[in-house]
Design a protein around this motif. Structure first.
Motif, PDB file in Angstrom:
ATOM      1  N   MET A   1     -42.310  -1.036 -88.330  1.00 34.42           N
ATOM      2  CA  MET A   1     -41.531   0.148 -88.693  1.00 34.42           C
ATOM      3  C   MET A   1     -41.147   0.929 -87.442  1.00 34.42           C
ATOM      4  SD  MET A   1     -40.285   1.948 -91.326  1.00 34.42           S
ATOM      5  CE  MET A   1     -41.231   1.860 -92.856  1.00 34.42           C
ATOM      6  N   LYS A   2     -42.071   1.089 -86.542  1.00 37.20           N
ATOM      7  CA  LYS A   2     -41.813   1.817 -85.304  1.00 37.20           C
ATOM      8  C   LYS A   2     -40.780   1.091 -84.454  1.00 37.20           C
ATOM      9  CE  LYS A   2     -44.138   3.543 -81.140  1.00 37.20           C
ATOM     10  NZ  LYS A   2     -45.440   3.651 -80.431  1.00 37.20           N
ATOM     11  N   GLU A   3     -40.890  -0.228 -84.371  1.00 35.78           N
ATOM     12  CA  GLU A   3     -39.960  -1.015 -83.569  1.00 35.78           C
ATOM     13  C   GLU A   3     -38.549  -0.930 -84.149  1.00 35.78           C
ATOM     14  OE1 GLU A   3     -40.412  -2.497 -80.772  1.00 35.78           O
ATOM     15  OE2 GLU A   3     -42.592  -2.362 -80.575  1.00 35.78           O
ATOM     16  N   MET A   4     -38.427  -0.989 -85.472  1.00 39.52           N
ATOM     17  CA  MET A   4     -37.115  -0.939 -86.098  1.00 39.52           C
ATOM     18  C   MET A   4     -36.486   0.442 -85.954  1.00 39.52           C
ATOM     19  SD  MET A   4     -37.313  -3.401 -89.482  1.00 39.52           S
ATOM     20  CE  MET A   4     -38.613  -2.485 -90.309  1.00 39.52           C
ATOM     21  N   ALA A   5     -37.289   1.482 -86.006  1.00 37.32           N
ATOM     22  CA  ALA A   5     -36.782   2.836 -85.813  1.00 37.32           C
ATOM     23  C   ALA A   5     -36.242   3.011 -84.396  1.00 37.32           C
ATOM     24  CB  ALA A   5     -37.873   3.859 -86.092  1.00 37.32           C
ATOM     25  N   ALA A   6     -36.950   2.447 -83.413  1.00 35.36           N
ATOM     26  CA  ALA A   6     -36.489   2.525 -82.026  1.00 35.36           C
ATOM     27  C   ALA A   6     -35.185   1.748 -81.852  1.00 35.36           C
ATOM     28  CB  ALA A   6     -37.566   1.980 -81.089  1.00 35.36           C
ATOM     29  N   ASP A   7     -35.083   0.600 -82.513  1.00 34.76           N
ATOM     30  CA  ASP A   7     -33.855  -0.188 -82.454  1.00 34.76           C
ATOM     31  C   ASP A   7     -32.688   0.589 -83.062  1.00 34.76           C
ATOM     32  OD1 ASP A   7     -32.557  -3.042 -82.208  1.00 34.76           O
ATOM     33  OD2 ASP A   7     -32.065  -2.331 -84.229  1.00 34.76           O
ATOM     34  N   ALA A   8     -32.925   1.245 -84.181  1.00 31.33           N
ATOM     35  CA  ALA A   8     -31.876   2.028 -84.835  1.00 31.33           C
ATOM     36  C   ALA A   8     -31.384   3.146 -83.931  1.00 31.33           C
ATOM     37  CB  ALA A   8     -32.390   2.596 -86.157  1.00 31.33           C
ATOM     38  N   ALA A   9     -32.298   3.802 -83.238  1.00 29.09           N
ATOM     39  CA  ALA A   9     -31.920   4.901 -82.354  1.00 29.09           C
ATOM     40  C   ALA A   9     -31.036   4.408 -81.214  1.00 29.09           C
ATOM     41  CB  ALA A   9     -33.172   5.576 -81.801  1.00 29.09           C
ATOM     42  N   ARG A  10     -31.374   3.265 -80.653  1.00 30.98           N
ATOM     43  CA  ARG A  10     -30.574   2.727 -79.551  1.00 30.98           C
ATOM     44  C   ARG A  10     -29.193   2.302 -80.044  1.00 30.98           C
ATOM     45  NH1 ARG A  10     -35.683   0.087 -78.490  1.00 30.98           N
ATOM     46  NH2 ARG A  10     -36.731   1.059 -76.718  1.00 30.98           N
ATOM     47  N   ARG A  11     -29.148   1.665 -81.202  1.00 32.28           N
ATOM     48  CA  ARG A  11     -27.854   1.212 -81.723  1.00 32.28           C
ATOM     49  C   ARG A  11     -26.992   2.391 -82.186  1.00 32.28           C
ATOM     50  NH1 ARG A  11     -27.887  -4.072 -81.477  1.00 32.28           N
ATOM     51  NH2 ARG A  11     -29.873  -5.177 -81.600  1.00 32.28           N
ATOM     52  N   LEU A  12     -27.624   3.469 -82.600  1.00 32.03           N
ATOM     53  CA  LEU A  12     -26.889   4.685 -82.932  1.00 32.03           C
ATOM     54  C   LEU A  12     -26.171   5.207 -81.692  1.00 32.03           C
ATOM     55  CD1 LEU A  12     -26.226   7.073 -84.863  1.00 32.03           C
ATOM     56  CD2 LEU A  12     -28.344   8.133 -84.059  1.00 32.03           C
ATOM     57  N   ASN A  13     -26.859   5.242 -80.567  1.00 29.51           N
ATOM     58  CA  ASN A  13     -26.243   5.696 -79.318  1.00 29.51           C
ATOM     59  C   ASN A  13     -25.079   4.806 -78.910  1.00 29.51           C
ATOM     60  OD1 ASN A  13     -27.711   7.984 -78.820  1.00 29.51           O
ATOM     61  ND2 ASN A  13     -29.179   7.020 -77.459  1.00 29.51           N
ATOM     62  N   ILE A  14     -25.226   3.496 -79.097  1.00 30.86           N
ATOM     63  CA  ILE A  14     -24.154   2.561 -78.752  1.00 30.86           C
ATOM     64  C   ILE A  14     -22.931   2.803 -79.629  1.00 30.86           C
ATOM     65  CG2 ILE A  14     -23.482   0.131 -78.738  1.00 30.86           C
ATOM     66  CD1 ILE A  14     -26.450  -0.487 -78.032  1.00 30.86           C
ATOM     67  N   ALA A  15     -23.144   3.001 -80.928  1.00 31.15           N
ATOM     68  CA  ALA A  15     -22.032   3.250 -81.850  1.00 31.15           C
ATOM     69  C   ALA A  15     -21.300   4.543 -81.490  1.00 31.15           C
ATOM     70  CB  ALA A  15     -22.548   3.314 -83.284  1.00 31.15           C
ATOM     71  N   ILE A  16     -22.052   5.579 -81.154  1.00 30.87           N
ATOM     72  CA  ILE A  16     -21.437   6.856 -80.778  1.00 30.87           C
ATOM     73  C   ILE A  16     -20.713   6.715 -79.446  1.00 30.87           C
ATOM     74  CG2 ILE A  16     -21.923   9.244 -80.113  1.00 30.87           C
ATOM     75  CD1 ILE A  16     -24.176   9.246 -82.160  1.00 30.87           C
ATOM     76  N   ASP A  17     -21.314   6.015 -78.502  1.00 25.40           N
ATOM     77  CA  ASP A  17     -20.696   5.803 -77.201  1.00 25.40           C
ATOM     78  C   ASP A  17     -19.343   5.112 -77.349  1.00 25.40           C
ATOM     79  OD1 ASP A  17     -21.304   6.035 -74.236  1.00 25.40           O
ATOM     80  OD2 ASP A  17     -20.857   3.901 -74.334  1.00 25.40           O
ATOM     81  N   THR A  18     -19.297   4.061 -78.166  1.00 23.19           N
ATOM     82  CA  THR A  18     -18.053   3.329 -78.394  1.00 23.19           C
ATOM     83  C   THR A  18     -16.992   4.227 -79.008  1.00 23.19           C
ATOM     84  OG1 THR A  18     -19.312   1.281 -78.717  1.00 23.19           O
ATOM     85  CG2 THR A  18     -17.047   1.314 -79.534  1.00 23.19           C
ATOM     86  N   ASP A  19     -17.405   5.067 -79.958  1.00 22.48           N
ATOM     87  CA  ASP A  19     -16.470   5.978 -80.606  1.00 22.48           C
ATOM     88  C   ASP A  19     -15.931   7.021 -79.631  1.00 22.48           C
ATOM     89  OD1 ASP A  19     -15.288   7.444 -83.052  1.00 22.48           O
ATOM     90  OD2 ASP A  19     -16.606   8.968 -82.196  1.00 22.48           O
ATOM     91  N   VAL A  20     -16.805   7.614 -78.832  1.00 18.85           N
ATOM     92  CA  VAL A  20     -16.384   8.666 -77.903  1.00 18.85           C
ATOM     93  C   VAL A  20     -15.442   8.097 -76.844  1.00 18.85           C
ATOM     94  CG1 VAL A  20     -17.185  10.272 -76.123  1.00 18.85           C
ATOM     95  CG2 VAL A  20     -18.403  10.106 -78.297  1.00 18.85           C
ATOM     96  N   LEU A  21     -15.735   6.920 -76.316  1.00 24.73           N
ATOM     97  CA  LEU A  21     -14.866   6.318 -75.315  1.00 24.73           C
ATOM     98  C   LEU A  21     -13.499   5.987 -75.901  1.00 24.73           C
ATOM     99  CD1 LEU A  21     -17.375   3.965 -73.451  1.00 24.73           C
ATOM    100  CD2 LEU A  21     -16.366   6.079 -72.588  1.00 24.73           C
ATOM    101  N   ALA A  22     -13.467   5.518 -77.148  1.00 27.94           N
ATOM    102  CA  ALA A  22     -12.178   5.243 -77.797  1.00 27.94           C
ATOM    103  C   ALA A  22     -11.404   6.535 -78.022  1.00 27.94           C
ATOM    104  CB  ALA A  22     -12.406   4.517 -79.113  1.00 27.94           C
ATOM    105  N   TYR A  23     -12.101   7.587 -78.434  1.00 27.62           N
ATOM    106  CA  TYR A  23     -11.464   8.894 -78.637  1.00 27.62           C
ATOM    107  C   TYR A  23     -10.858   9.401 -77.330  1.00 27.62           C
ATOM    108  CZ  TYR A  23     -11.084  13.944 -79.348  1.00 27.62           C
ATOM    109  OH  TYR A  23     -10.623  15.237 -79.385  1.00 27.62           O
ATOM    110  N   MET A  24     -11.585   9.305 -76.248  1.00 26.89           N
ATOM    111  CA  MET A  24     -11.106   9.783 -74.959  1.00 26.89           C
ATOM    112  C   MET A  24      -9.949   8.939 -74.431  1.00 26.89           C
ATOM    113  SD  MET A  24     -14.851  10.566 -73.245  1.00 26.89           S
ATOM    114  CE  MET A  24     -14.249  11.161 -71.675  1.00 26.89           C
ATOM    115  N   SER A  25      -9.845   7.688 -74.881  1.00 34.50           N
ATOM    116  CA  SER A  25      -8.793   6.800 -74.400  1.00 34.50           C
ATOM    117  C   SER A  25      -7.434   7.092 -75.014  1.00 34.50           C
ATOM    118  CB  SER A  25      -9.174   5.337 -74.678  1.00 34.50           C
ATOM    119  OG  SER A  25     -10.342   4.967 -73.984  1.00 34.50           O
ATOM    120  N   ALA A  26      -7.406   7.864 -76.094  1.00 34.65           N
ATOM    121  CA  ALA A  26      -6.134   8.147 -76.754  1.00 34.65           C
ATOM    122  C   ALA A  26      -5.268   9.036 -75.865  1.00 34.65           C
ATOM    123  CB  ALA A  26      -6.376   8.822 -78.101  1.00 34.65           C
TER     124      ALA A  26
END
Length: 313
Positions: free
Chosen positions: A112-137
């Motif tokens: 459970m702890k390992e999966m929660a840590a994985d979710a947190a990292r992938r959340l940051n990646i998803a937000i990072d991708t979105d913010v970079l795409a937003y800034m590219s417009a």
């Protein structure tokens, strides 16, 4: 009426071999993409948001007009405007998973702890991708000033070619440093301060920097920083970041990348992780964990951000 059935023979003289299943005591390490959004945006207004849909009005310092002095005339007092720009907390990301009691009991690792840590990292990646795409417009969106991208970039000279969707700049080992300098010239012509400048490059661009005239000598930075934030070093007053989350193509052109540069003043980011909770499943024997993050991003100074549209030679 009789019948026969096949029975597995696991004896030493039998035809089948029994192989017990064993699980390693440690889980295999996962690799994650670097994230840079926290390094290239300002978060000055993050503490002012509470929930999804909040709106932050960011006040802009008014522009004061400078006039010629005439001792025979009275001063004319202007009333500065009170313009503001808004950032809406209108983006959200969720994650959720469950773990059965039986599986949890048989596990010899804190799954459970390992999966929660994985979710947190992938959340940051998803937000990072979105913010970079937003800034590219750019273009009609106004998120990047018209003089900070395209074939005629430069607020003063209009003579810097940063590439277009019809003609991306071809980056080689010989010109990789040159184009970072050109990006800085664009910011210089827009009167953007040198403090806090950054550029985000794809991995192939970093490779050309290291194999070109620079030969690693002028790229400084510690190895741990690269792992944490993608920071590679500094070139011509600019922090160089590496990211595989940059938007590839503006209209789907594979191999062409929206390379962003600017200062932290350009784009504001605010995130509020409103919910992270563990719940007991009602219809199953097990636990579930879920999370919700809401955030907003807004370009507040479009002359402090630019775009190099480039491809690998």
């Amino acid at each position: 009426m009789g019948f026969t059935r096949d029975v597995a023979n696991y004896a030493s003289s039998g035809t089948m071999e029994y192989i017990p299943e064993l699980f390693a005591m440690e889980m295999q390490k996962e690799y994650y993409l670097n994230t840079v959004f926290s390094e290239i945006t300002n978060t000055s207004y993050e503490g002012q948001i509470k929930k999804f849909g909040d709106k932050i009005n960011v006040r802009v310092v008014p522009t004061i007009t400078i006039n010629d002095y005439d001792m025979t005339s009275d001063l004319t007092y202007e009333t500065p405007g009170t313009a503001s720009k808004e950032m809406v907390i209108d983006q959200g990301k969720t994650w959720s998973f469950k773990l059965d009691d039986v599986n949890a009991l048989q596990m010899d690792v804190p799954l459970m702890k390992e999966m929660a840590a994985d979710a947190a990292r992938r959340l940051n990646i998803a937000i990072d991708t979105d913010v970079l795409a937003y800034m590219s417009a750019f273009g009609t969106s106004g998120r990047i000033a018209a003089s900070n991208f395209g074939a005629t970039a430069g607020a003063i000279t209009s003579g810097i070619d940063l590439g277009t969707t019809a003609s991306a700049i071809s980056i080689t080992a010989d010109n990789a440093v040159d184009y970072i300098v050109y990006c800085n010239q664009v910011l210089d012509e827009a009167n953007v301060p040198s403090d806090g400048r950054w550029i985000v490059l794809p991995s192939w661009y970093i490779a050309r920097l290291k194999t070109g005239d620079l030969k690693r000598a002028d790229i400084t930075g510690d190895a741990s920083a690269v792992i944490r934030t993608g920071l590679v070093g500094m070139i011509d007053r600019t922090k160089v970041y590496q990211s595989n989350n940059l938007l590839e193509g503006t209209s789907g052109e594979a191999g062409n990348f929206n390379i962003l540069f600017g200062t932290k003043d350009a784009t504001s980011f605010a995130m509020q992780l409103t919910k992270t909770e563990t719940v007991r499943l009602e219809s199953q024997f097990g636990d579930a964990m879920r999370g919700l993050a809401v955030y907003g991003r807004a370009t507040l100074k479009n002359d402090a951000i630019g775009l190099l549209y480039a491809t690998a030679a």
